[in-house]
Design a protein around this motif. Structure first.
Motif, PDB file in Angstrom:
ATOM      1  N   TYR A 164       0.812  -1.219   0.000  1.00 49.68           N
ATOM      2  CA  TYR A 164       0.000   0.000   0.000  1.00 49.68           C
ATOM      3  C   TYR A 164       0.841   1.263   0.000  1.00 49.68           C
ATOM      4  CZ  TYR A 164       0.924  -0.035   5.048  1.00 49.68           C
ATOM      5  OH  TYR A 164       1.532  -0.058   6.282  1.00 49.68           O
ATOM      6  N   ASN A 165       2.178   1.142   0.029  1.00 50.92           N
ATOM      7  CA  ASN A 165       3.029   2.322  -0.117  1.00 50.92           C
ATOM      8  C   ASN A 165       4.344   1.937  -0.767  1.00 50.92           C
ATOM      9  OD1 ASN A 165       4.864   1.422   1.931  1.00 50.92           O
ATOM     10  ND2 ASN A 165       3.614   2.389   3.520  1.00 50.92           N
ATOM     11  N   LYS A 166       5.143   2.948  -1.113  1.00 55.02           N
ATOM     12  CA  LYS A 166       6.369   2.717  -1.875  1.00 55.02           C
ATOM     13  C   LYS A 166       7.422   1.968  -1.049  1.00 55.02           C
ATOM     14  CE  LYS A 166       7.563   6.205  -4.748  1.00 55.02           C
ATOM     15  NZ  LYS A 166       7.842   7.605  -5.195  1.00 55.02           N
ATOM     16  N   PHE A 167       7.545   2.317   0.222  1.00 50.31           N
ATOM     17  CA  PHE A 167       8.530   1.657   1.070  1.00 50.31           C
ATOM     18  C   PHE A 167       8.315   0.155   1.098  1.00 50.31           C
ATOM     19  CE2 PHE A 167       9.083   0.044   5.502  1.00 50.31           C
ATOM     20  CZ  PHE A 167      10.456  -0.140   5.455  1.00 50.31           C
ATOM     21  N   LEU A 168       7.091  -0.265   1.385  1.00 51.73           N
ATOM     22  CA  LEU A 168       6.814  -1.697   1.513  1.00 51.73           C
ATOM     23  C   LEU A 168       6.839  -2.408   0.163  1.00 51.73           C
ATOM     24  CD1 LEU A 168       4.085  -1.532   4.275  1.00 51.73           C
ATOM     25  CD2 LEU A 168       6.320  -2.650   4.449  1.00 51.73           C
ATOM     26  N   ALA A 169       6.406  -1.728  -0.892  1.00 50.36           N
ATOM     27  CA  ALA A 169       6.469  -2.346  -2.219  1.00 50.36           C
ATOM     28  C   ALA A 169       7.918  -2.578  -2.642  1.00 50.36           C
ATOM     29  CB  ALA A 169       5.746  -1.468  -3.235  1.00 50.36           C
ATOM     30  N   LYS A 170       8.774  -1.593  -2.373  1.00 49.36           N
ATOM     31  CA  LYS A 170      10.197  -1.712  -2.708  1.00 49.36           C
ATOM     32  C   LYS A 170      10.844  -2.869  -1.948  1.00 49.36           C
ATOM     33  CE  LYS A 170      14.479  -0.299  -3.793  1.00 49.36           C
ATOM     34  NZ  LYS A 170      15.069  -0.434  -5.131  1.00 49.36           N
ATOM     35  N   ILE A 171      10.615  -2.926  -0.633  1.00 46.47           N
ATOM     36  CA  ILE A 171      11.172  -4.005   0.174  1.00 46.47           C
ATOM     37  C   ILE A 171      10.656  -5.350  -0.313  1.00 46.47           C
ATOM     38  CG2 ILE A 171      11.242  -5.008   2.484  1.00 46.47           C
ATOM     39  CD1 ILE A 171      12.929  -2.510   2.216  1.00 46.47           C
ATOM     40  N   SER A 172       9.374  -5.421  -0.623  1.00 44.93           N
ATOM     41  CA  SER A 172       8.751  -6.682  -1.028  1.00 44.93           C
ATOM     42  C   SER A 172       9.344  -7.253  -2.302  1.00 44.93           C
ATOM     43  CB  SER A 172       7.239  -6.481  -1.216  1.00 44.93           C
ATOM     44  OG  SER A 172       6.640  -6.057  -0.014  1.00 44.93           O
ATOM     45  N   ASP A 208      12.267  -7.412  -3.182  1.00 49.65           N
ATOM     46  CA  ASP A 208      13.527  -8.107  -2.917  1.00 49.65           C
ATOM     47  C   ASP A 208      13.331  -9.440  -2.200  1.00 49.65           C
ATOM     48  OD1 ASP A 208      15.220  -6.213  -4.051  1.00 49.65           O
ATOM     49  OD2 ASP A 208      15.329  -5.028  -2.205  1.00 49.65           O
ATOM     50  N   MET A 209      12.111  -9.740  -1.779  1.00 52.11           N
ATOM     51  CA  MET A 209      11.897 -10.894  -0.912  1.00 52.11           C
ATOM     52  C   MET A 209      11.863 -12.218  -1.663  1.00 52.11           C
ATOM     53  SD  MET A 209      11.882  -9.353   1.929  1.00 52.11           S
ATOM     54  CE  MET A 209      11.504 -10.729   2.992  1.00 52.11           C
ATOM     55  N   ASN A 210      11.483 -12.197  -2.923  1.00 52.08           N
ATOM     56  CA  ASN A 210      11.362 -13.449  -3.688  1.00 52.08           C
ATOM     57  C   ASN A 210      12.171 -13.406  -4.971  1.00 52.08           C
ATOM     58  OD1 ASN A 210       9.954 -15.464  -2.387  1.00 52.08           O
ATOM     59  ND2 ASN A 210       7.948 -14.705  -2.995  1.00 52.08           N
ATOM     60  N   LYS A 211      13.369 -12.826  -4.928  1.00 54.31           N
ATOM     61  CA  LYS A 211      14.229 -12.748  -6.109  1.00 54.31           C
ATOM     62  C   LYS A 211      14.927 -14.091  -6.339  1.00 54.31           C
ATOM     63  CE  LYS A 211      15.569  -7.954  -6.801  1.00 54.31           C
ATOM     64  NZ  LYS A 211      15.471  -8.018  -8.246  1.00 54.31           N
ATOM     65  N   PRO A 212      15.166 -14.412  -7.614  1.00 54.40           N
ATOM     66  CA  PRO A 212      14.641 -13.760  -8.825  1.00 54.40           C
ATOM     67  C   PRO A 212      13.287 -14.343  -9.224  1.00 54.40           C
ATOM     68  CG  PRO A 212      16.215 -15.448  -9.444  1.00 54.40           C
ATOM     69  CD  PRO A 212      16.171 -15.444  -7.935  1.00 54.40           C
ATOM     70  N   ASN A 213      12.581 -13.597 -10.081  1.00 54.52           N
ATOM     71  CA  ASN A 213      11.376 -14.075 -10.745  1.00 54.52           C
ATOM     72  C   ASN A 213      10.283 -14.451  -9.762  1.00 54.52           C
ATOM     73  OD1 ASN A 213       9.786 -14.710 -12.964  1.00 54.52           O
ATOM     74  ND2 ASN A 213      10.493 -16.830 -13.055  1.00 54.52           N
ATOM     75  N   GLY A 214      10.011 -13.553  -8.802  1.00 58.47           N
ATOM     76  CA  GLY A 214       8.972 -13.846  -7.831  1.00 58.47           C
ATOM     77  C   GLY A 214       8.108 -12.645  -7.519  1.00 58.47           C
ATOM     78  N   ILE A 215       7.025 -12.906  -6.772  1.00 56.43           N
ATOM     79  CA  ILE A 215       6.122 -11.861  -6.297  1.00 56.43           C
ATOM     80  C   ILE A 215       5.998 -12.000  -4.781  1.00 56.43           C
ATOM     81  CG2 ILE A 215       3.771 -10.934  -6.323  1.00 56.43           C
ATOM     82  CD1 ILE A 215       3.380 -11.842  -9.083  1.00 56.43           C
ATOM     83  N   PHE A 216       5.948 -10.847  -4.105  1.00 54.68           N
ATOM     84  CA  PHE A 216       5.734 -10.852  -2.664  1.00 54.68           C
ATOM     85  C   PHE A 216       4.768  -9.731  -2.336  1.00 54.68           C
ATOM     86  CE2 PHE A 216       6.598 -10.239   1.827  1.00 54.68           C
ATOM     87  CZ  PHE A 216       6.829 -11.543   2.282  1.00 54.68           C
ATOM     88  N   VAL A 217       3.779 -10.033  -1.498  1.00 48.25           N
ATOM     89  CA  VAL A 217       2.729  -9.077  -1.158  1.00 48.25           C
ATOM     90  C   VAL A 217       2.755  -8.804   0.347  1.00 48.25           C
ATOM     91  CG1 VAL A 217       0.252  -8.600  -1.191  1.00 48.25           C
ATOM     92  CG2 VAL A 217       1.291  -9.951  -3.038  1.00 48.25           C
ATOM     93  N   VAL A 218       2.656  -7.539   0.715  1.00 44.17           N
ATOM     94  CA  VAL A 218       2.479  -7.149   2.115  1.00 44.17           C
ATOM     95  C   VAL A 218       1.162  -6.397   2.222  1.00 44.17           C
ATOM     96  CG1 VAL A 218       3.367  -5.847   4.073  1.00 44.17           C
ATOM     97  CG2 VAL A 218       4.958  -7.029   2.561  1.00 44.17           C
ATOM     98  N   ASN A 219       0.178  -7.037   2.836  1.00 41.88           N
ATOM     99  CA  ASN A 219      -1.120  -6.414   3.023  1.00 41.88           C
ATOM    100  C   ASN A 219      -1.095  -5.509   4.252  1.00 41.88           C
ATOM    101  OD1 ASN A 219      -2.540  -7.720   0.842  1.00 41.88           O
ATOM    102  ND2 ASN A 219      -2.412  -9.622   2.041  1.00 41.88           N
ATOM    103  N   PRO A 220      -1.991  -4.521   4.319  1.00 41.30           N
ATOM    104  CA  PRO A 220      -1.976  -3.572   5.440  1.00 41.30           C
ATOM    105  C   PRO A 220      -2.058  -4.238   6.807  1.00 41.30           C
ATOM    106  CG  PRO A 220      -3.410  -2.772   3.694  1.00 41.30           C
ATOM    107  CD  PRO A 220      -3.003  -4.155   3.293  1.00 41.30           C
ATOM    108  N   GLU A 221      -2.876  -5.278   6.919  1.00 39.63           N
ATOM    109  CA  GLU A 221      -3.083  -5.894   8.233  1.00 39.63           C
ATOM    110  C   GLU A 221      -1.870  -6.690   8.719  1.00 39.63           C
ATOM    111  OE1 GLU A 221      -4.998  -8.529   5.040  1.00 39.63           O
ATOM    112  OE2 GLU A 221      -4.871  -6.385   5.536  1.00 39.63           O
ATOM    113  N   GLU A 222      -0.947  -7.020   7.829  1.00 39.95           N
ATOM    114  CA  GLU A 222       0.238  -7.786   8.224  1.00 39.95           C
ATOM    115  C   GLU A 222       1.514  -6.959   8.169  1.00 39.95           C
ATOM    116  OE1 GLU A 222      -0.164 -10.938   5.403  1.00 39.95           O
ATOM    117  OE2 GLU A 222       0.780  -9.805   3.770  1.00 39.95           O
ATOM    118  N   ALA A 223       1.391  -5.683   7.839  1.00 39.70           N
ATOM    119  CA  ALA A 223       2.569  -4.849   7.603  1.00 39.70           C
ATOM    120  C   ALA A 223       3.431  -4.697   8.856  1.00 39.70           C
ATOM    121  CB  ALA A 223       2.149  -3.480   7.082  1.00 39.70           C
ATOM    122  N   LEU A 224       2.811  -4.397  10.014  1.00 42.90           N
ATOM    123  CA  LEU A 224       3.603  -4.142  11.210  1.00 42.90           C
ATOM    124  C   LEU A 224       4.364  -5.385  11.660  1.00 42.90           C
ATOM    125  CD1 LEU A 224       1.274  -1.798  13.311  1.00 42.90           C
ATOM    126  CD2 LEU A 224       3.237  -1.195  11.872  1.00 42.90           C
TER     127      LEU A 224
END
Length: 361
Positions: free
Chosen positions: A143-151, A153-169
């Protein structure tokens, strides 16, 4: 709630070379100039297993990986492929903010297809990128640039990672401090001395303490660790400059050490110029003595500033011309500006500018 996607092409330059040259596939590969002063621009994942990284001197890369294959960059090709990828982005939204040839933010909150799921959009974009370019990308969704940027890097290479608002903290609490956007090696060392190794420990530090230690960045760290980032995705604009700087853990008195740090900053700057495909003719040195003032000095020349050989002599000259008077240096930075397509007549001569800007850190 905004829906932000960060897309990072995997080992972009190296992957393009491996795509176009079958003999380079599945082997350790580095893109860069194979010479005594060459620097790695991009390393393939096969090379990264040996510790080869971007901005590493070629000589060091060869020591780490003796069977490393090195190829010269083909910037025209990389720009063409980057253009293909950006066309895909714009199929979904006009809110596209490129960070370099291989990286961008997208705001898909109000996307062109009316799709509700940002994850579905991210999946479609990755599939289209591979279909049209035969290249892979890693994607972060939040839901913001900081978390999207960090995300991303979490499943490199060739991956997707999602951080939803309720699990962000909870996600941020377990995040190593080195993963935080804006925390470099020296800042991480400072935080380690403060007992901060993960997000949960950073969250326990007061805003007052963080700003005392890190200045303006303290507010940023305070917000980030709470999942707060109000920056918007800014549509593509013409880049006017490319730069980098380093704030030293301890003030530097030694001229020799200062030259060494300047050399490393030049290498970083050359890498960023290459990644962004930026060409400029003005070099600006930024130097900071203390927390309340900074000094800048610039020179504009006829030739485009691309390589270490172009930039390092000018950077040394600018440093020599600053009136340090024996003062220790706490920050050093370099910026290349004045885009090469700007036809102003002052490129015919060297132009020196000097100034001091007072500010609160």
């Amino acid at each position: 709630m905004r829906k932000i996607i960060h897309i990072d092409m995997d080992a972009f330059f190296a992957s393009v070379e491996q795509r176009d040259n079958p003999e380079y596939r599945n082997i350790p590969l580095a893109v860069g100039f194979d010479g005594p002063r060459g620097v790695v621009s991009t390393a393939s994942y096969e090379a990264r297993k040996f510790g080869v990284r971007s901005a590493m001197p070629i000589a060091q890369a060869k020591r780490r990986c003796p069977h490393l294959t090195i190829v010269m960059p083909r910037m025209k090709v990389y720009k063409e492929v980057s253009g293909q990828v950006r066309e895909i982005f714009h199929q979904y939204t006009d809110l596209v903010e490129p960070l370099s040839l291989d990286e961008a933010f997208l705001d898909v909150t109000d996307n062109k297809f009316g799709m509700e799921s940002a994850l579905e959009i991210a999946s479609e974009i990755r599939a289209k990128i591979f279909e049209q370019t035969q290249l892979t990308a890693s994607v972060g969704v939040s839901y913001n640039k900081f978390l999207a940027k960090i995300s991303s890097d979490m499943n490199k290479p060739n991956g997707i990672f999602v951080v939803n608002p309720e699990e962000a903290l909870d996600f941020i609490a377990e995040l190593p401090i080195e993963k935080f956007w804006g925390v470099g090696p020296k800042t991480a060392q400072t935080m380690h001395r403060m007992g901060i190794f993960k997000g949960e420990q950073l969250r326990a530090v007061s805003l007052m303490h963080l700003t005392q230690v890190f200045g303006k960045s303290g507010q940023i760290y305070y917000d980030f660790v709470r999942g707060i980032d109000t920056r918007v995705v800014e549509p593509e604009r013409e880049r006017k400059s490319v730069g980098c700087e380093e704030t030293f853990l301890e003030d530097i008195h030694s001229e020799t050490k200062l030259i060494i740090e300047l050399y490393h900053i030049v290498l970083q700057l050359v890498e960023r110029l290459t990644l962004n495909g930026f060409e400029g003719r003005t070099l600006t040195l930024k130097i900071k003595w203390d927390a309340t003032s900074q000094h800048t000095k610039s020179i504009t020349v006829n030739n485009v500033l691309r390589t270490k050989e172009d930039i390092l002599p000018l950077a040394k000259r600018l440093l020599k011309e600053t009136n340090r008077q024996g003062r220790a240096v706490r920050l050093l930075g370099l910026t290349v500006s004045s885009p090469a397509n700007d036809k102003r007549s002052d490129y015919r001569q060297e132009v020196w500018e000097e100034g001091t800007l007072d500010f609160l850190d």
